[in-house]
Write a protein that holds these residues in place. Structure first.
Motif, PDB file in Angstrom:
ATOM      1  N   TYR A 180      18.899  15.516  42.631  1.00  0.00           N
ATOM      2  CA  TYR A 180      19.568  16.175  41.500  1.00  0.00           C
ATOM      3  C   TYR A 180      20.888  16.758  42.008  1.00  0.00           C
ATOM      4  CZ  TYR A 180      14.692  16.067  39.974  1.00  0.00           C
ATOM      5  OH  TYR A 180      13.416  15.670  39.672  1.00  0.00           O
ATOM      6  N   LEU A 181      21.967  16.338  41.403  1.00  0.00           N
ATOM      7  CA  LEU A 181      23.287  16.809  41.836  1.00  0.00           C
ATOM      8  C   LEU A 181      24.055  17.358  40.647  1.00  0.00           C
ATOM      9  CD1 LEU A 181      24.639  13.613  43.685  1.00  0.00           C
ATOM     10  CD2 LEU A 181      23.333  15.454  44.714  1.00  0.00           C
ATOM     11  N   MET A 182      25.044  18.200  40.939  1.00  0.00           N
ATOM     12  CA  MET A 182      26.018  18.544  39.905  1.00  0.00           C
ATOM     13  C   MET A 182      27.412  18.281  40.460  1.00  0.00           C
ATOM     14  SD  MET A 182      26.883  22.506  39.639  1.00  0.00           S
ATOM     15  CE  MET A 182      25.406  23.418  39.445  1.00  0.00           C
ATOM     16  N   LEU A 183      28.274  17.792  39.567  1.00  0.00           N
ATOM     17  CA  LEU A 183      29.660  17.492  39.934  1.00  0.00           C
ATOM     18  C   LEU A 183      30.574  18.304  39.034  1.00  0.00           C
ATOM     19  CD1 LEU A 183      31.931  15.537  41.162  1.00  0.00           C
ATOM     20  CD2 LEU A 183      31.513  14.107  39.150  1.00  0.00           C
ATOM     21  N   ASN A 184      31.694  18.768  39.608  1.00  0.00           N
ATOM     22  CA  ASN A 184      32.761  19.312  38.768  1.00  0.00           C
ATOM     23  C   ASN A 184      33.733  18.146  38.554  1.00  0.00           C
ATOM     24  OD1 ASN A 184      34.766  20.671  37.458  1.00  0.00           O
ATOM     25  ND2 ASN A 184      34.927  22.337  38.948  1.00  0.00           N
ATOM     26  N   LYS A 185      33.497  17.426  37.475  1.00  0.00           N
ATOM     27  CA  LYS A 185      34.259  16.196  37.210  1.00  0.00           C
ATOM     28  C   LYS A 185      35.748  16.506  37.030  1.00  0.00           C
ATOM     29  CE  LYS A 185      34.706  12.579  33.659  1.00  0.00           C
ATOM     30  NZ  LYS A 185      36.121  12.854  33.371  1.00  0.00           N
ATOM     31  N   LEU A 186      36.546  15.625  37.602  1.00  0.00           N
ATOM     32  CA  LEU A 186      37.996  15.723  37.388  1.00  0.00           C
ATOM     33  C   LEU A 186      38.349  14.927  36.147  1.00  0.00           C
ATOM     34  CD1 LEU A 186      39.264  14.876  41.005  1.00  0.00           C
ATOM     35  CD2 LEU A 186      39.137  17.143  39.945  1.00  0.00           C
ATOM     36  N   PRO A 187      39.391  15.342  35.415  1.00  0.00           N
ATOM     37  CA  PRO A 187      39.849  14.479  34.324  1.00  0.00           C
ATOM     38  C   PRO A 187      40.369  13.164  34.916  1.00  0.00           C
ATOM     39  CG  PRO A 187      41.327  16.380  34.619  1.00  0.00           C
ATOM     40  CD  PRO A 187      40.185  16.568  35.567  1.00  0.00           C
TER      41      PRO A 187
ATOM     42  N   THR B 177      37.856  14.582  29.919  1.00  0.00           N
ATOM     43  CA  THR B 177      37.089  15.842  29.989  1.00  0.00           C
ATOM     44  C   THR B 177      36.748  16.148  31.442  1.00  0.00           C
ATOM     45  OG1 THR B 177      36.156  15.429  27.802  1.00  0.00           O
ATOM     46  CG2 THR B 177      35.011  17.036  29.162  1.00  0.00           C
ATOM     47  N   GLU B 178      36.751  17.427  31.767  1.00  0.00           N
ATOM     48  CA  GLU B 178      36.429  17.855  33.127  1.00  0.00           C
ATOM     49  C   GLU B 178      35.172  18.731  33.103  1.00  0.00           C
ATOM     50  OE1 GLU B 178      40.357  19.748  32.889  1.00  0.00           O
ATOM     51  OE2 GLU B 178      39.428  21.572  33.652  1.00  0.00           O
ATOM     52  N   GLY B 179      34.689  19.076  34.294  1.00  0.00           N
ATOM     53  CA  GLY B 179      33.608  20.053  34.375  1.00  0.00           C
ATOM     54  C   GLY B 179      32.246  19.474  34.723  1.00  0.00           C
ATOM     55  N   LEU B 180      31.227  20.188  34.267  1.00  0.00           N
ATOM     56  CA  LEU B 180      29.859  19.955  34.737  1.00  0.00           C
ATOM     57  C   LEU B 180      29.256  18.619  34.295  1.00  0.00           C
ATOM     58  CD1 LEU B 180      27.252  21.098  36.074  1.00  0.00           C
ATOM     59  CD2 LEU B 180      26.683  22.056  33.850  1.00  0.00           C
ATOM     60  N   LEU B 181      28.883  17.836  35.292  1.00  0.00           N
ATOM     61  CA  LEU B 181      28.140  16.602  35.033  1.00  0.00           C
ATOM     62  C   LEU B 181      26.982  16.569  36.031  1.00  0.00           C
ATOM     63  CD1 LEU B 181      28.166  14.020  33.290  1.00  0.00           C
ATOM     64  CD2 LEU B 181      29.568  12.929  35.039  1.00  0.00           C
ATOM     65  N   ILE B 182      25.774  16.389  35.494  1.00  0.00           N
ATOM     66  CA  ILE B 182      24.580  16.349  36.343  1.00  0.00           C
ATOM     67  C   ILE B 182      24.245  14.894  36.636  1.00  0.00           C
ATOM     68  CG2 ILE B 182      22.089  16.875  36.367  1.00  0.00           C
ATOM     69  CD1 ILE B 182      22.781  19.401  34.715  1.00  0.00           C
ATOM     70  N   PHE B 183      23.756  14.647  37.835  1.00  0.00           N
ATOM     71  CA  PHE B 183      23.326  13.300  38.230  1.00  0.00           C
ATOM     72  C   PHE B 183      21.889  13.384  38.738  1.00  0.00           C
ATOM     73  CE2 PHE B 183      27.310  10.847  38.554  1.00  0.00           C
ATOM     74  CZ  PHE B 183      28.237  11.867  38.434  1.00  0.00           C
ATOM     75  N   THR B 184      21.115  12.358  38.443  1.00  0.00           N
ATOM     76  CA  THR B 184      19.760  12.308  39.011  1.00  0.00           C
ATOM     77  C   THR B 184      19.232  10.874  38.998  1.00  0.00           C
ATOM     78  OG1 THR B 184      17.520  13.239  38.863  1.00  0.00           O
ATOM     79  CG2 THR B 184      18.609  12.787  36.785  1.00  0.00           C
ATOM     80  N   ASN B 185      18.186  10.662  39.766  1.00  0.00           N
ATOM     81  CA  ASN B 185      17.438   9.405  39.667  1.00  0.00           C
ATOM     82  C   ASN B 185      16.088   9.671  38.971  1.00  0.00           C
ATOM     83  OD1 ASN B 185      16.220  10.884  41.634  1.00  0.00           O
ATOM     84  ND2 ASN B 185      16.125   9.262  43.163  1.00  0.00           N
ATOM     85  N   ASP B 186      15.961  10.873  38.397  1.00  0.00           N
ATOM     86  CA  ASP B 186      14.750  11.249  37.666  1.00  0.00           C
ATOM     87  C   ASP B 186      14.948  10.833  36.203  1.00  0.00           C
ATOM     88  OD1 ASP B 186      12.755  12.564  36.262  1.00  0.00           O
ATOM     89  OD2 ASP B 186      12.861  14.394  37.455  1.00  0.00           O
ATOM     90  N   GLY B 187      14.544   9.607  35.925  1.00  0.00           N
ATOM     91  CA  GLY B 187      14.788   9.029  34.606  1.00  0.00           C
ATOM     92  C   GLY B 187      14.141   9.816  33.480  1.00  0.00           C
TER      93      GLY B 187
ATOM     94  N   LEU C 293      28.279  25.634  35.945  1.00  0.00           N
ATOM     95  CA  LEU C 293      29.216  25.059  36.919  1.00  0.00           C
ATOM     96  C   LEU C 293      29.550  26.063  38.018  1.00  0.00           C
ATOM     97  CD1 LEU C 293      30.977  22.573  37.465  1.00  0.00           C
ATOM     98  CD2 LEU C 293      32.708  23.562  35.970  1.00  0.00           C
ATOM     99  N   GLY C 294      29.613  27.331  37.642  1.00  0.00           N
ATOM    100  CA  GLY C 294      29.922  28.377  38.622  1.00  0.00           C
ATOM    101  C   GLY C 294      31.260  28.136  39.295  1.00  0.00           C
ATOM    102  N   LYS C 295      31.294  28.349  40.603  1.00  0.00           N
ATOM    103  CA  LYS C 295      32.571  28.264  41.309  1.00  0.00           C
ATOM    104  C   LYS C 295      32.745  26.925  42.040  1.00  0.00           C
ATOM    105  CE  LYS C 295      33.472  33.174  41.962  1.00  0.00           C
ATOM    106  NZ  LYS C 295      33.733  33.277  40.530  1.00  0.00           N
ATOM    107  N   LEU C 296      31.977  25.927  41.653  1.00  0.00           N
ATOM    108  CA  LEU C 296      32.116  24.624  42.306  1.00  0.00           C
ATOM    109  C   LEU C 296      33.554  24.114  42.096  1.00  0.00           C
ATOM    110  CD1 LEU C 296      30.427  22.416  43.791  1.00  0.00           C
ATOM    111  CD2 LEU C 296      30.051  21.370  41.554  1.00  0.00           C
ATOM    112  N   PRO C 297      34.282  23.836  43.173  1.00  0.00           N
ATOM    113  CA  PRO C 297      35.686  23.436  43.004  1.00  0.00           C
ATOM    114  C   PRO C 297      35.829  22.084  42.293  1.00  0.00           C
ATOM    115  CG  PRO C 297      35.241  24.107  45.276  1.00  0.00           C
ATOM    116  CD  PRO C 297      33.905  23.965  44.595  1.00  0.00           C
TER     117      PRO C 297
END
Ligand code: URA
Length: 239
Positions: free
Chosen positions: A57-64, A100-110, A210-214
């Motif tokens: 389980y990951l979170m990304l601060n997506k860039l535009p 769009t930027e900001g929080l995107l979650i990733f997982t392999n937990d379908g 998202l918190g302070k994730l750059p």
């Protein structure tokens, strides 16, 4: 560690003895190493071990400028370029528009991904929208109540005008919480009240902030975050 495919059992013992392994932030002790792989954060040389029955389980601060897709035939920038996992392939949970930027979650937990994106669970998503002009309270109330879009009336949303020192006189910063995830929903909601979205950032999904994730960086969710995320979709098992 060996079960997670990090190294052999022998190497694992040596790494523990050399103080390379931490459990919940504390250097692991060779003597009484009682760990719970489902609930403890185990790090080797500062890197979290991806072991939760193989779930990541990951979170990304997506860039535009990055597409939410796992591959692109035109070789454009895609969100997968911004993340990496050691051994497991992960997939984005839902999508954000390219700009769009900001929080995107990733997982392999379908199963979790399905529940998080299924409309019936009404997982809340919080966005910051910089919009052109100054929408008045009447217009914002229309967003709060639900507004007619071509695919139906939106669910009631929470809408709050924020102060933004960086915004000029002709821009407003609005915080919105929505409970569904239709295509381009925020942009279409503002368009329906006559305001163009200039910039959009997701800052929360369910219990995950998202918190302070750059910008452009990713991290693993903590065990506690995974637990909360599962709970938010009504998963009683939370395993
Ligand atoms: N709403 C939008 O309009 N775009 C997004 O990327 C997410 C929500």
């Amino acid at each position: 560690m060996a079960d997670a495919g990090v190294c052999s059992r022998r190497q694992a013992k040596r790494m523990v003895a050399n103080g390379k392994v931490t459990v919940n932030g504390k250097v692991a002790d060779v003597g009484g190493l009682h760990i719970d792989p489902k609930n403890d954060d185990i790090k080797v040389n500062g890197e979290l071990i991806e072991y939760d029955g193989g779930k990541v389980y990951l979170m990304l601060n997506k860039l535009p400028g990055y597409l939410t897709t796992t591959s692109d035939p035109y070789d454009r920038d895609i969100v997968m370029d911004l993340i990496s996992t050691k051994r497991k392939r992960v997939y984005p949970v839902g999508r954000l528009d390219m700009d769009t930027e900001g929080l995107l979650i990733f997982t392999n937990d379908g199963a979790l991904s399905y529940r998080l994106t299924h409309p019936k669970h009404h997982v809340n998503k919080v966005y910051l929208a910089w919009v052109k002009g100054k929408p008045d309270e009447k217009k914002l109330n229309n967003l709060r109540k639900g507004i007619k879009l071509k695919d139906g009336i939106t669910l009631p949303a929470q809408v709050e005008r924020l102060e933004d020192k960086k915004s000029d006189d002709n821009t407003s910063l609005i915080k919105l919480t929505i409970y569904e995830g239709r295509k381009r929903q925020i942009k279409r909601m503002f368009s329906a009240i006559g305001h163009k979205v200039l910039r959009l950032r997701r800052i929360q999904m369910g219990p995950i902030s998202l918190g302070k994730l750059p910008p452009g960086e990713f991290r693993h969710l903590t065990k506690q975050e995974v637990k909360l995320l599962k709970k938010s979709t009504g998963d009683k098992n939370e395993e």
